[in-house]
Design a protein around this motif. Structure first.
Motif, PDB file in Angstrom:
ATOM      1  N   GLY A 132       0.799  -1.228   0.000  1.00  0.00           N
ATOM      2  CA  GLY A 132       0.000   0.000   0.000  1.00  0.00           C
ATOM      3  C   GLY A 132       0.825   1.268   0.000  1.00  0.00           C
ATOM      4  O   GLY A 132       0.709   2.094  -0.914  1.00  0.00           O
ATOM      5  N   PRO A 133       1.697   1.473   1.008  1.00  0.00           N
ATOM      6  CA  PRO A 133       2.500   2.701   1.027  1.00  0.00           C
ATOM      7  C   PRO A 133       3.381   2.853  -0.212  1.00  0.00           C
ATOM      8  O   PRO A 133       3.622   3.979  -0.663  1.00  0.00           O
ATOM      9  CB  PRO A 133       3.358   2.531   2.287  1.00  0.00           C
ATOM     10  N   GLU A 191       2.609   1.877  -3.238  1.00  0.00           N
ATOM     11  CA  GLU A 191       1.730   2.377  -4.289  1.00  0.00           C
ATOM     12  C   GLU A 191       1.430   3.854  -4.066  1.00  0.00           C
ATOM     13  O   GLU A 191       1.399   4.650  -5.015  1.00  0.00           O
ATOM     14  CB  GLU A 191       0.436   1.563  -4.293  1.00  0.00           C
ATOM     15  N   ALA A 192       1.244   4.227  -2.788  1.00  0.00           N
ATOM     16  CA  ALA A 192       0.941   5.629  -2.492  1.00  0.00           C
ATOM     17  C   ALA A 192       2.110   6.530  -2.877  1.00  0.00           C
ATOM     18  O   ALA A 192       1.906   7.609  -3.438  1.00  0.00           O
ATOM     19  CB  ALA A 192       0.616   5.787  -1.009  1.00  0.00           C
ATOM     20  N   THR A 233      14.275   5.794  -5.889  1.00  0.00           N
ATOM     21  CA  THR A 233      15.064   5.948  -4.669  1.00  0.00           C
ATOM     22  C   THR A 233      14.208   6.504  -3.538  1.00  0.00           C
ATOM     23  O   THR A 233      14.248   6.020  -2.408  1.00  0.00           O
ATOM     24  CB  THR A 233      16.251   6.886  -4.927  1.00  0.00           C
ATOM     25  N   GLN A 234      13.418   7.528  -3.862  1.00  0.00           N
ATOM     26  CA  GLN A 234      12.567   8.142  -2.835  1.00  0.00           C
ATOM     27  C   GLN A 234      11.553   7.135  -2.315  1.00  0.00           C
ATOM     28  O   GLN A 234      11.314   7.029  -1.113  1.00  0.00           O
ATOM     29  CB  GLN A 234      11.824   9.343  -3.436  1.00  0.00           C
ATOM     30  N   ARG A 276      13.200   4.663  -0.066  1.00  0.00           N
ATOM     31  CA  ARG A 276      13.590   5.280   1.195  1.00  0.00           C
ATOM     32  C   ARG A 276      12.383   5.561   2.072  1.00  0.00           C
ATOM     33  O   ARG A 276      12.402   5.324   3.275  1.00  0.00           O
ATOM     34  CB  ARG A 276      14.369   6.571   0.907  1.00  0.00           C
ATOM     35  N   LEU A 277      11.304   6.097   1.451  1.00  0.00           N
ATOM     36  CA  LEU A 277      10.192   6.594   2.248  1.00  0.00           C
ATOM     37  C   LEU A 277       9.150   5.522   2.551  1.00  0.00           C
ATOM     38  O   LEU A 277       8.546   5.536   3.625  1.00  0.00           O
ATOM     39  CB  LEU A 277       9.506   7.764   1.520  1.00  0.00           C
ATOM     40  N   ALA A 278       8.927   4.605   1.614  1.00  0.00           N
ATOM     41  CA  ALA A 278       7.842   3.639   1.815  1.00  0.00           C
ATOM     42  C   ALA A 278       8.349   2.259   2.222  1.00  0.00           C
ATOM     43  O   ALA A 278       7.638   1.527   2.895  1.00  0.00           O
ATOM     44  CB  ALA A 278       6.997   3.517   0.546  1.00  0.00           C
ATOM     45  N   PRO A 288      13.015  -2.493  11.372  1.00  0.00           N
ATOM     46  CA  PRO A 288      13.200  -3.390  12.526  1.00  0.00           C
ATOM     47  C   PRO A 288      13.889  -4.684  12.117  1.00  0.00           C
ATOM     48  O   PRO A 288      14.798  -5.158  12.814  1.00  0.00           O
ATOM     49  CB  PRO A 288      11.770  -3.654  13.004  1.00  0.00           C
ATOM     50  N   LEU A 335      13.016  -1.757  19.986  1.00  0.00           N
ATOM     51  CA  LEU A 335      12.778  -1.271  18.629  1.00  0.00           C
ATOM     52  C   LEU A 335      11.394  -1.644  18.128  1.00  0.00           C
ATOM     53  O   LEU A 335      10.765  -0.886  17.392  1.00  0.00           O
ATOM     54  CB  LEU A 335      13.855  -1.870  17.727  1.00  0.00           C
ATOM     55  N   PHE A 360      -6.532   6.060  -0.912  1.00  0.00           N
ATOM     56  CA  PHE A 360      -6.789   4.622  -1.041  1.00  0.00           C
ATOM     57  C   PHE A 360      -7.731   4.135   0.046  1.00  0.00           C
ATOM     58  O   PHE A 360      -7.849   4.746   1.105  1.00  0.00           O
ATOM     59  CB  PHE A 360      -5.469   3.848  -0.941  1.00  0.00           C
ATOM     60  N   ASN A 389      -2.985   3.393   3.163  1.00  0.00           N
ATOM     61  CA  ASN A 389      -1.629   3.245   2.625  1.00  0.00           C
ATOM     62  C   ASN A 389      -0.626   4.202   3.249  1.00  0.00           C
ATOM     63  O   ASN A 389       0.207   4.783   2.568  1.00  0.00           O
ATOM     64  CB  ASN A 389      -1.627   3.405   1.098  1.00  0.00           C
ATOM     65  N   VAL A 436       2.623   4.825   5.844  1.00  0.00           N
ATOM     66  CA  VAL A 436       3.729   4.093   6.464  1.00  0.00           C
ATOM     67  C   VAL A 436       3.492   4.212   7.965  1.00  0.00           C
ATOM     68  O   VAL A 436       3.709   5.267   8.551  1.00  0.00           O
ATOM     69  CB  VAL A 436       5.090   4.686   6.073  1.00  0.00           C
ATOM     70  N   SER A 490      15.308  13.589   0.251  1.00  0.00           N
ATOM     71  CA  SER A 490      14.448  12.485   0.678  1.00  0.00           C
ATOM     72  C   SER A 490      15.257  11.423   1.401  1.00  0.00           C
ATOM     73  O   SER A 490      14.824  10.878   2.418  1.00  0.00           O
ATOM     74  CB  SER A 490      13.749  11.854  -0.530  1.00  0.00           C
TER      75      SER A 490
END
Lengths: 343, 274
Positions: free
Chosen positions: A247-248, A250-251, A260-261, A264-266, A273, A342, B85, B89, B91, B113
């Motif tokens: 999901g993230p 795709e977002a 790369t972004q 890194r972000l999703a 962990p 963690l 969504f 979605n 994080v 980023s």
């Protein structure tokens, strides 16, 4: 609630007792076939046996003989099949049990695995065991420099190995890689890296750049551990990436992030962990592996242990081994603590 | 303005997702797409930002022709088209603010980023977006600690941080309880009207579609079978779209927006006096 009638009546509502379904009976024919397989395995064991021990079966008018160990094997196999059939275990389960016994018998007999030899060697074992049980505690402190080298080697190899492993894992997982080709290629490279064991890498690096004799032991050790760590971290982490929540990802795609972004972000926050816990795991492996690596000449506590082994100073080896157990336990407790914080 | 001209989508496994869709969605319009599951609602929405590439036809978003083969062009398009969504979605392990800042990705250099070192103006934009959905005080909380409705608001803020021309929403309230669903839809509608953003929403709850949309598009088997203003989407018309009679599952009930009720639908009158 003692009788069925009571059990089915709760207040005014009455539950009707429906007939309970029977567990399906496994096919007897297939089980017969499995027994046939067991007999085939018995014949194979008979044909390839090493031991000459035989079993005599006196029947009065004639005495039959059979090879001892294959007959025991056959009896165990048939008994297991009988138990499986009675417990209504499916035919696949029965086959699995049979395969387990056959394979362990076959593999064990190939390498002559038997514990019966140990008592006859007791005179050899006993003095060494005695030395091990009486470690030379004062020796532990004299090898502190070697311990420092071992731990430093493990730290350097873990940090660099995890960093490279992270990049390779991102490239190897189809979820985060630029395309299928890159992912396949990195996976192939990674399998090659992993197929060489840590001691293999150590031998290679000692041969290429020199070991303790040239004063480069720890360097070869770090390089060997590094390759070993990269293989493990890249493999475990890329499998973790395969199963992240899409999901993230795709977002991030839908928001116009580049590869790369997006990674890194999703993806990174989701696998962080796991990544840290793999890092702690390989650190632990490194400490342990460095003991074995000393044997091939890469410095650290392993080389000290090797030296004492060659001098037959088992009480010193025992001291090192006990310290090793303590250090690994401490590292394990430390990593468990970090992991708990963690997650 | 979004224009579909003879758009077909055939999935790699041969399944036909859309067939010959012709649509024109005007700037600032709030469109609800209804249809049973498998009717092609999600496919239609996802062709707009190229998450599902169309296989033939012409698709325009604004003046730009969508080209699903060029990754760079798609990224540029997606920076102007935000998406919401069903499952939010987000994080969940990072802060609300960092989730919203994902919406700034297209405008942020990659190294920023990577380091998570965003420009002050991007952060300000993220805070403004959170303000618009009313959860700016939650900015530094973990996304996982928020309720479903709040999480969907974070997702809306993430879209707003993109400063989009178009918002696509794929079943945005399907995983929320009825009162929360109404609140989120009200937020979406308000923001859409304040900022004049073209909005396309997939819905399977008919009453929500009628309460909040300007226009309803009905889909069946990958084709557009109804397209008209909310007033024309009567029960009989929707039953024709669904090819079955309406049931209680087609409505979410709860509190609708007063004054936007259209006669002849399943929202009880008592509920309208919010």
């Amino acid at each position: 609630m003692s009788t069925t009638a009571d059990a089915t009546t709760r207040g005014s509502a009455t539950l009707e007792v429906t007939p309970r379904p029977e567990a399906p009976r496994p096919s007897g024919l297939v089980y017969l076939g499995l027994a046939g397989l067991a007999v085939l395995a018995f014949i194979l064991f008979w044909a390839t046996r090493d031991s000459g021990d035989i079993l005599l079966i006196p029947l009065g008018f004639v005495t039959l003989w059979a090879p001892l160990y294959p007959v025991i094997g056959l009896a165990v196999m048939l008994l297991t099949l009988l138990v499986c059939y009675r417990a209504r275990i499916g035919t696949m389960g029965g086959f699995g049990a049979l395969a387990f016994i056959t394979m362990s018998y076959w593999a064990g007999s190939t390498v002559n695995f038997t514990l019966l030899e140990i008592p006859s060697r007791w005179s050899n074992v006993e003095p060494r065991l005695r030395a091990f049980l009486d470690p030379n505690w004062s020796y532990i402190w004299t090898v502190r420099d070697q311990w420092l080298i071992t731990i430093s080697m493990a730290v350097v190899a873990t940090l660099i190995g995890c960093a490279i492993g992270l990049v390779l894992a991102m490239l190897a997982s189809p979820v985060s890689s630029p395309n299928k080709g890159v992912s396949q290629a990195i996976k192939a490279v990674n399998s090659v890296v992993r197929s060489i064991p840590d001691v293999g890498w150590a031998l290679l690096f000692v041969a290429f750049i020199g070991g303790t004799a040239h004063g480069l032991g720890p360097m070869a050790g770090v390089l060997a551990l590094l390759m070993f760590n990269i293989g493990i971290v890249a493999k475990l982490l890329s499998e973790t990436i395969d199963s992240v929540n899409p999901g993230p990802v795709e977002a991030a795609d839908a928001a116009g992030a580049n590869l790369t972004q997006r990674n890194r972000l999703a993806i990174l926050p989701q696998v962080l962990p796991g990544f840290v816990s793999y890092g702690l795991y390989v650190f632990e492996l490194n400490i342990r592996a460095s003991a074995a690596l000393g044997i091939v000449g890469v410095g650290g506590i392993g080389s000290a242990m090797m030296l004492q082994l060659n001098r037959f100073a088992f009480e010193n080896v025992a001291a090192i081994l006990i310290a090793l157990i303590l250090v690994v336990l401490l590292v394990d407790m430390f990593s468990m603590y970090i992991r708990r914080k963690l997650l | 303005m979004i224009t579909f001209e003879n758009i077909d989508v055939v999935y790699p496994n041969g399944y036909k997702g859309l067939s010959n869709v012709n649509l024109q969605i005007n700037k600032g319009e709030f469109v609800a797409i209804v249809g049973l599951s498998g009717a092609g609602k999600s496919t239609l929405i996802r062709t707009v930002n190229g998450l599902v590439p169309f296989t033939s036809g012409t698709l325009r978003v604004g003046d730009e022709v969508v080209d699903p083969r060029s990754k760079a062009k798609l990224r540029r398009l997606r920076s102007r088209v935000g998406m919401i969504f069903q499952s939010f979605n987000l994080v969940t392990r990072v802060s609300v603010l960092n989730n919203v800042l994902v919406g700034r990705s297209a405008e942020t250099p990659t190294w920023r980023s990577l380091l998570g070192w965003y420009r002050a103006e991007d952060k300000e934009l993220a805070f403004q977006s959170l303000e618009r959905v009313g959860i700016v005080d939650k900015a530094y909380m973990r996304a996982s600690s928020l309720s479903g409705g709040q999480q969907q608001r974070v997702a809306i803020a993430r879209v707003l941080a993109q400063d989009p021309e178009v918002i696509l929403a794929d079943e945005p309230v399907a995983s929320l309880d009825p009162p929360t669903a109404h609140k989120v839809m009200r937020d979406l509608r308000r923001i859409q009207q304040e900022l004049g953003i073209t909005t396309i929403v997939n819905m399977h709850h008919l009453d929500l579609a009628r309460s909040y949309a300007d226009r309803i598009i009905g889909m069946r088997a990958g084709e557009v079978v109804f397209d008209g203003p909310v007033e024309e989407a009567t029960d009989a018309v929707i039953e024709e779209v669904y090819q079955r009679s309406l049931t209680a599952e087609d409505i979410v009930a709860g509190d609708a927006v007063p004054g936007r009720a259209v006669p002849g639908r399943a929202v009880p009158a008592a509920k309208l006096q919010d």
